[in-house]
Design a protein around this motif. Structure first.
Motif, PDB file in Angstrom:
ATOM      1  N   ASP A  34      45.516  38.964  45.399  1.00 35.98           N
ATOM      2  CA  ASP A  34      44.379  39.453  46.183  1.00 35.98           C
ATOM      3  C   ASP A  34      43.878  38.364  47.122  1.00 35.98           C
ATOM      4  O   ASP A  34      42.683  38.185  47.298  1.00 35.98           O
ATOM      5  CB  ASP A  34      43.247  39.940  45.276  1.00 35.98           C
ATOM      6  CG  ASP A  34      42.215  40.780  46.042  1.00 35.98           C
ATOM      7  OD1 ASP A  34      42.583  41.342  47.081  1.00 35.98           O
ATOM      8  OD2 ASP A  34      41.056  40.850  45.613  1.00 35.98           O
ATOM      9  N   LEU A 230      37.208  51.569  44.938  1.00 28.56           N
ATOM     10  CA  LEU A 230      36.575  51.767  43.636  1.00 28.56           C
ATOM     11  C   LEU A 230      37.332  52.767  42.764  1.00 28.56           C
ATOM     12  O   LEU A 230      37.199  52.756  41.540  1.00 28.56           O
ATOM     13  CB  LEU A 230      35.127  52.235  43.825  1.00 28.56           C
ATOM     14  CG  LEU A 230      34.184  51.206  44.458  1.00 28.56           C
ATOM     15  CD1 LEU A 230      32.841  51.848  44.774  1.00 28.56           C
ATOM     16  CD2 LEU A 230      33.995  50.008  43.535  1.00 28.56           C
ATOM     17  N   ALA A 235      41.733  50.340  38.852  1.00 25.61           N
ATOM     18  CA  ALA A 235      40.364  50.523  38.371  1.00 25.61           C
ATOM     19  C   ALA A 235      40.305  51.658  37.358  1.00 25.61           C
ATOM     20  O   ALA A 235      39.580  51.580  36.362  1.00 25.61           O
ATOM     21  CB  ALA A 235      39.433  50.804  39.549  1.00 25.61           C
ATOM     22  N   HIS A 238      41.724  50.368  34.220  1.00 29.77           N
ATOM     23  CA  HIS A 238      41.058  49.150  33.744  1.00 29.77           C
ATOM     24  C   HIS A 238      42.098  48.083  33.404  1.00 29.77           C
ATOM     25  O   HIS A 238      42.077  47.478  32.326  1.00 29.77           O
ATOM     26  CB  HIS A 238      40.170  49.450  32.533  1.00 29.77           C
ATOM     27  CG  HIS A 238      38.993  50.313  32.861  1.00 29.77           C
ATOM     28  ND1 HIS A 238      37.883  49.836  33.540  1.00 29.77           N
ATOM     29  CD2 HIS A 238      38.756  51.626  32.629  1.00 29.77           C
ATOM     30  CE1 HIS A 238      37.021  50.821  33.705  1.00 29.77           C
ATOM     31  NE2 HIS A 238      37.513  51.917  33.166  1.00 29.77           N
ATOM     32  N   TRP A 242      41.034  44.721  37.539  1.00 31.52           N
ATOM     33  CA  TRP A 242      39.949  45.612  37.140  1.00 31.52           C
ATOM     34  C   TRP A 242      39.855  45.749  35.628  1.00 31.52           C
ATOM     35  O   TRP A 242      39.224  46.677  35.127  1.00 31.52           O
ATOM     36  CB  TRP A 242      40.142  46.988  37.775  1.00 31.52           C
ATOM     37  CG  TRP A 242      40.028  46.963  39.267  1.00 31.52           C
ATOM     38  CD1 TRP A 242      41.020  46.710  40.161  1.00 31.52           C
ATOM     39  CD2 TRP A 242      38.845  47.176  40.040  1.00 31.52           C
ATOM     40  NE1 TRP A 242      40.531  46.757  41.445  1.00 31.52           N
ATOM     41  CE2 TRP A 242      39.198  47.039  41.390  1.00 31.52           C
ATOM     42  CE3 TRP A 242      37.511  47.466  39.705  1.00 31.52           C
ATOM     43  CZ2 TRP A 242      38.271  47.182  42.424  1.00 31.52           C
ATOM     44  CZ3 TRP A 242      36.593  47.618  40.731  1.00 31.52           C
ATOM     45  CH2 TRP A 242      36.968  47.479  42.071  1.00 31.52           C
ATOM     46  N   ARG A 244      38.678  45.301  31.791  1.00 27.58           N
ATOM     47  CA  ARG A 244      37.401  45.050  31.130  1.00 27.58           C
ATOM     48  C   ARG A 244      37.430  43.682  30.438  1.00 27.58           C
ATOM     49  O   ARG A 244      38.506  43.123  30.203  1.00 27.58           O
ATOM     50  CB  ARG A 244      37.126  46.138  30.086  1.00 27.58           C
ATOM     51  CG  ARG A 244      36.878  47.532  30.662  1.00 27.58           C
ATOM     52  CD  ARG A 244      36.395  48.456  29.556  1.00 27.58           C
ATOM     53  NE  ARG A 244      36.042  49.781  30.039  1.00 27.58           N
ATOM     54  CZ  ARG A 244      36.817  50.853  29.933  1.00 27.58           C
ATOM     55  NH1 ARG A 244      37.998  50.752  29.345  1.00 27.58           N
ATOM     56  NH2 ARG A 244      36.419  52.026  30.392  1.00 27.58           N
ATOM     57  N   SER A 288      32.309  47.079  32.787  1.00 24.95           N
ATOM     58  CA  SER A 288      33.344  47.949  33.363  1.00 24.95           C
ATOM     59  C   SER A 288      34.511  47.157  33.915  1.00 24.95           C
ATOM     60  O   SER A 288      35.641  47.656  33.961  1.00 24.95           O
ATOM     61  CB  SER A 288      32.744  48.826  34.463  1.00 24.95           C
ATOM     62  OG  SER A 288      32.327  48.034  35.562  1.00 24.95           O
ATOM     63  N   ALA A 289      34.273  45.920  34.356  1.00 23.06           N
ATOM     64  CA  ALA A 289      35.343  45.076  34.885  1.00 23.06           C
ATOM     65  C   ALA A 289      34.916  43.617  34.775  1.00 23.06           C
ATOM     66  O   ALA A 289      33.859  43.231  35.295  1.00 23.06           O
ATOM     67  CB  ALA A 289      35.652  45.423  36.343  1.00 23.06           C
ATOM     68  N   ARG A 291      35.816  41.088  36.270  1.00 26.61           N
ATOM     69  CA  ARG A 291      35.692  40.406  37.555  1.00 26.61           C
ATOM     70  C   ARG A 291      34.251  40.429  38.065  1.00 26.61           C
ATOM     71  O   ARG A 291      33.865  39.582  38.873  1.00 26.61           O
ATOM     72  CB  ARG A 291      36.607  41.068  38.586  1.00 26.61           C
ATOM     73  CG  ARG A 291      36.285  42.526  38.860  1.00 26.61           C
ATOM     74  CD  ARG A 291      37.272  43.170  39.810  1.00 26.61           C
ATOM     75  NE  ARG A 291      37.106  42.714  41.178  1.00 26.61           N
ATOM     76  CZ  ARG A 291      37.935  43.041  42.174  1.00 26.61           C
ATOM     77  NH1 ARG A 291      39.009  43.778  41.924  1.00 26.61           N
ATOM     78  NH2 ARG A 291      37.720  42.609  43.395  1.00 26.61           N
ATOM     79  N   ASN A 292      33.451  41.381  37.583  1.00 26.66           N
ATOM     80  CA  ASN A 292      32.052  41.474  38.011  1.00 26.66           C
ATOM     81  C   ASN A 292      31.142  40.501  37.268  1.00 26.66           C
ATOM     82  O   ASN A 292      29.974  40.353  37.632  1.00 26.66           O
ATOM     83  CB  ASN A 292      31.535  42.901  37.798  1.00 26.66           C
ATOM     84  CG  ASN A 292      32.254  43.919  38.684  1.00 26.66           C
ATOM     85  OD1 ASN A 292      32.612  43.612  39.814  1.00 26.66           O
ATOM     86  ND2 ASN A 292      32.464  45.115  38.159  1.00 26.66           N
ATOM     87  N   ASP A 398      45.026  49.929  47.021  1.00 29.09           N
ATOM     88  CA  ASP A 398      44.371  51.181  47.410  1.00 29.09           C
ATOM     89  C   ASP A 398      44.827  51.680  48.777  1.00 29.09           C
ATOM     90  O   ASP A 398      44.363  52.730  49.226  1.00 29.09           O
ATOM     91  CB  ASP A 398      42.848  51.003  47.411  1.00 29.09           C
ATOM     92  CG  ASP A 398      42.395  49.758  48.130  1.00 29.09           C
ATOM     93  OD1 ASP A 398      41.857  49.888  49.238  1.00 29.09           O
ATOM     94  OD2 ASP A 398      42.576  48.659  47.591  1.00 29.09           O
TER      95      ASP A 398
END
Length: 459
Positions: A34, A230, A235, A238, A242, A244, A288-289, A291-292, A398
């Protein structure tokens, strides 16, 4: 009458901690997935002077992908052209700037140097995966902490300075999609904090920030870009970027532990309601991920330095009333130079370890491919794309129809070559390569050590 000379000022402990951590990160920082697909698109934009239609370096069917981050692509393309370790050096600059903004936020809230050094250390440990691995989201680090700093200041002293969030969000939206996180935090602030000011200002800032979402290179197609990102297959599964949080993954455990400790410190500082709601939302995003998690850690950092007995009307008490003289700037400037030189020496000493992943394999793969598209594992696929080798698929995942996304992810996970993929050259890890050869239809063209280049056997 002679003037008494001012006492020598020692460098603040927390600032020393930032410098030490930046030099330490220089030992470990790498380029990850990425990232180089952004460079490849930036190279195309600079070469043609136009935004390409879709993703030009892939041959798999595409799905009308919108491209709102041309500014980020050109920026990273320019930086990549500066040298082998330039992207890694940019990462260290972004990390240093992020930590210094966090410190400025915490000091304004009354935090001392000891607390600041502790918070900086917790942030680096908790955000290790985001700080040590260079990816596109790194461009969101500084904008995020700047928005948070601005909102906290407005909470204490509301004024028209809140409008600065609009151009900041405009710039951010042209760099990376995590601007949506910033908009969510802004929305919580405008609804729940008295710092939003009069209703007209709240509505104006909120509407202005929202409208900036279409002031990108994709224009009105930008919302579709966010929606596709998204809802992509990774995603939904997961997996990959993305995934968890995993209690079996050391970096995820470090992130959760650091966030918990920062939360304890923030609770002692008595967070206002809007910060509590923002923390709750960021915690849900982290669940949820993984990375957040970096946004949760960075948001908690400033709050963790807030003094328990601090008065909001004294928020600028630590700021000198007069402009600092040139002598006071010498020590920070010298420190910055020393840190930059030390980090630069470390990066130079690491050589290819801080360069594009798998760069040394590119000549061999290109020789086998002879212009044919290559199906390769990540992040090598992006390195190949940056170096002019056509690939079947790569990030941004995506950009493809859902079936192609699923097929590419299956290849990355278990080495399955999509039966309808028009590829005769595959690069994957040795174990999966061996199974493909045993199944028939493929032969080893190059053994690259950890990776193997396979070529389809002519029928």
């Amino acid at each position: 009458m002679s003037r008494t000379p001012a006492p020598a000022r020692a460098l603040p402990l927390a600032t020393v901690a930032v410098g030490a951590w930046v030099v330490g990160l220089a030992v470990f920082v790498v380029l990850g997935s990425d990232l180089l697909w952004v460079v490849a698109l930036g190279d195309a934009v600079r070469a043609t002077g136009a935004v390409p239609d879709g993703v030009p370096f892939v041959t798999a069917p595409q799905a009308g992908w919108h491209n709102p981050i041309v500014l980020a692509q050109v920026l990273l393309s320019v930086v990549d052209g500066l040298g082998t370790s330039a992207l890694a050096a940019l990462q260290l600059v972004l990390v240093a700037a992020t930590l210094l903004v966090v410190l400025a936020d915490g000091r304004r809230l009354g935090g001392g140097e000891g607390r600041g050094a502790l918070v900086v250390s917790l942030v680096v440990v908790g955000a290790a995966s985001a700080f040590a691995v260079t990816r596109l989201p790194s461009l969101s680090l500084v904008p995020f902490v700047l928005v948070v700093l601005l909102l906290r200041r407005q909470h204490d002293r509301p004024d028209r300075g809140l409008w600065w969030v609009v151009p900041l969000v405009l710039l951010w939206g042209n760099l990376h999609g995590a601007v949506l996180v910033g908009l969510a935090v802004l929305g919580v602030f405008l609804v729940l904090s008295p710092g939003g000011g009069p209703l007209v200002r709240r509505l104006g800032v909120g509407a202005g920030a929202a409208l900036t979402l279409v002031l990108t290179s994709a224009g009105t197609g930008t919302p579709a870009y966010y929606l596709s990102a998204l809802r992509n297959e990774a995603a939904a599964r997961h997996t990959d970027l993305w995934a968890r949080p995993d209690l079996g993954h050391p970096l995820d455990v470090a992130m959760l532990a650091a966030a918990a400790l920062l939360l304890v410190l923030a609770v002692r500082g008595r967070m206002p309601l809007w910060e509590w709601v923002a923390v709750a939302g960021l915690a849900v995003g982290t669940a949820s991920a993984a990375r957040n998690g970096v946004w949760l850690v960075l948001f908690l950092a400033g709050a963790a330095m807030r003094a328990r007995d601090r008065r909001p009307d004294a928020d600028d008490a630590t700021v000198p009333a007069t402009r600092p003289g040139a002598a006071r700037l010498v020590l920070p400037a010298v420190t910055a130079l020393v840190v930059a030189l030390a980090a630069g020496v470390v990066l130079a000493g690491r050589g290819s370890a801080a360069a594009a992943p798998g760069e040394r394999f590119v000549p061999a793969v290109r020789e086998v491919a002879q212009g044919r598209p290559v199906l390769a594992v990540e992040p090598l696929a992006e390195t190949l794309a940056r170096d002019g080798v056509r690939v079947w698929a790569a990030n941004p995942v995506d950009a493809f129809p859902r079936a192609v996304q699923a097929a590419f992810l299956d290849f990355l996970h278990d080495g399955t070559v999509p039966p309808d993929a028009d590829v005769d050259v595959v690069v994957l890890d040795t174990d999966h390569a061996g199974r493909l050869v045993e199944a028939g239809g493929w032969r080893v063209a190059r053994d690259l050590g950890d990776l193997t280049v396979l070529e389809r056997v002519p029928s």
